[in-house]
Design an enzyme around this catalytic site. Structure first.
Site, PDB file in Angstrom:
ATOM      1  CB  ALA A  32      -6.938   8.956   7.205  1.00 24.16           C
ATOM      2  CG  LEU A  33      -6.520   3.601   4.061  1.00 26.08           C
ATOM      3  CD1 LEU A  33      -6.974   2.276   3.465  1.00 26.08           C
ATOM      4  CD2 LEU A  33      -5.276   3.395   4.917  1.00 26.08           C
ATOM      5  N   GLY A  36      -0.104   6.597  -0.732  1.00 26.35           N
ATOM      6  CA  GLY A  36       1.036   5.940  -0.085  1.00 26.35           C
ATOM      7  C   GLY A  36       0.626   4.573   0.442  1.00 26.35           C
ATOM      8  CG  HIS A  37      -2.117   4.217   3.696  1.00 24.50           C
ATOM      9  ND1 HIS A  37      -2.598   5.484   3.841  1.00 24.50           N
ATOM     10  CD2 HIS A  37      -1.510   3.902   4.872  1.00 24.50           C
ATOM     11  CE1 HIS A  37      -2.324   5.931   5.045  1.00 24.50           C
ATOM     12  NE2 HIS A  37      -1.655   5.003   5.701  1.00 24.50           N
ATOM     13  CD  GLN A  61       0.265   4.394  16.727  1.00 23.37           C
ATOM     14  OE1 GLN A  61      -0.041   3.211  16.625  1.00 23.37           O
ATOM     15  NE2 GLN A  61       0.884   5.037  15.755  1.00 23.37           N
ATOM     16  CE  LYS A 149       4.402  10.229   6.105  1.00 22.76           C
ATOM     17  NZ  LYS A 149       4.470  10.780   7.472  1.00 22.76           N
ATOM     18  CB  SER A 185       1.280  12.491   5.942  1.00 23.06           C
ATOM     19  OG  SER A 185       0.737  12.531   7.248  1.00 23.06           O
ATOM     20  CB  SER A 186      -3.442  10.019   7.493  1.00 24.66           C
ATOM     21  OG  SER A 186      -3.167   8.758   6.936  1.00 24.66           O
ATOM     22  NE  ARG A 187      -0.488  13.524  12.921  1.00 24.99           N
ATOM     23  CZ  ARG A 187      -0.031  12.362  13.337  1.00 24.99           C
ATOM     24  NH1 ARG A 187       0.761  11.654  12.557  1.00 24.99           N
ATOM     25  NH2 ARG A 187      -0.348  11.892  14.525  1.00 24.99           N
TER      26      ARG A 187
END
Ligand code: PAF
Length: 281
Positions: A32-33, A36-37, A61, A149, A185-187
């Site tokens: 889910a790039l 940031g990635h 995780q 982050k 964020s991917s979220r």
């Protein structure tokens, strides 16, 4: 760009690069790039001969089954972005490839993992250490790149590398923010338009707290952030802690540390977000 799914294939490919004397770097991701990635990958591409990006949603995780189920999975789009930014290898294994049997290893990074995310998400950092160590054994990278982050994660990975004496240099990279300040964020893709608007309060409040901190003590600055978040409808604060950036332990006064970071976690609707701000370094 090569896309491989097995450790054997990955090792064989990387051996050819190693024989050519190339520095190998790893950028571990859960896919889910976003930009940031991309910034991590671009930096790695600029600094190394070969950049491997792992795309793997690591089940061990996640302490919340729904979070794991809903985590965005977008491998095709991820590969397009990685091709654009010059990644050399994408390692996208299936769960059975990384966990042919249950990983029973138990790590302790105390006191780094007993606070903040470690306290709120039991087992999370153990799962992160399990997968990152497996990725390090598979790739044997000279360098690995992680975003700031996930501030606590970065500290724990440095500690894991120290404990396991792994020959890899850990490179921390600055938070990348949307134009309006929200930490990428991917979220974020899971937020509704209304939640996305509310989430802006997080970075705005953290930046305002930098100003507040100039003329107020630490307790008042912490209370300032807590009050703004708690009084914003739709945001539910999990913690705001102002910590020593190395030990991750809360401090009471600005003078207690030379490296002071504020770390926040909260729910915006059902989506859990984290962010942080450096007060002093
Ligand atoms: O930061 C992440 O995306 C993950 O925790 C990581 C480091 C890729 C391990 O699964």
């Amino acid at each position: 760009m090569r896309v491989v799914t097995t450790i054997a294939e990955l090792k064989a490919l990387l051996d050819t690069y190693r024989k050519e004397g190339k520095m190998i770097a790893l950028v571990p991701t859960m896919g889910a790039l976003h930009a940031g990635h991309a910034s991590l990958v671009k930096r790695s591409v600029a600094e190394n001969g070969v950049t491997v990006v792992s795309v793997f949603v690591n089940p061990t995780q996640f302490n919340d089954k729904n979070d794991l189920k809903n985590y965005p999975r977008t491998l095709d789009a991820d590969c397009r972005l990685l091709e654009e930014v010059g990644a050399d290898v994408v390692f996208a294994p299936a769960v059975d490839e990384m966990y042919p049997e249950e990983d029973t290893r138990s790590f302790s990074f105390a006191p780094l993992d007993t606070v903040m995310e470690g306290a709120c998400r039991p087992g999370h950092f153990n799962g992160v250490a399990q997968i990152v160590s497996k990725l390090f054994y598979a790739v044997e990278p000279d360098r690995a790149y992680f975003g700031e982050k996930d501030f606590q994660q970065l500290a724990i990975i440095r500690e894991m590398v120290r404990q396991l004496a792994l020959p890899v240099e850990i490179v921390g990279c600055p938070i990348v923010r949307e134009n309006d300040g929200l930490a990428m964020s991917s979220r974020n893709t899971l937020l509704s338009a209304e939640e996305r608007e509310r989430a802006l309060t997080i970075s705005r409040t953290l930046f305002e707290s930098l100003e507040h901190a100039k003329s107020n003590d630490l307790a008042s600055t912490k209370a300032f952030v807590e009050n703004v978040i708690n009084s914003t409808e739709g945001l539910c604060l999990e913690y705001y802690q102002i910590v020593d950036g190395n030990t991750l332990q809360e401090i009471a006064e600005w003078g207690d540390s030379e490296y002071v970071v504020g770390c926040i976690a909260l729910f915006c609707g059902k989506i859990r977000l984290i962010d942080n701000i450096v007060y002093k370094k």
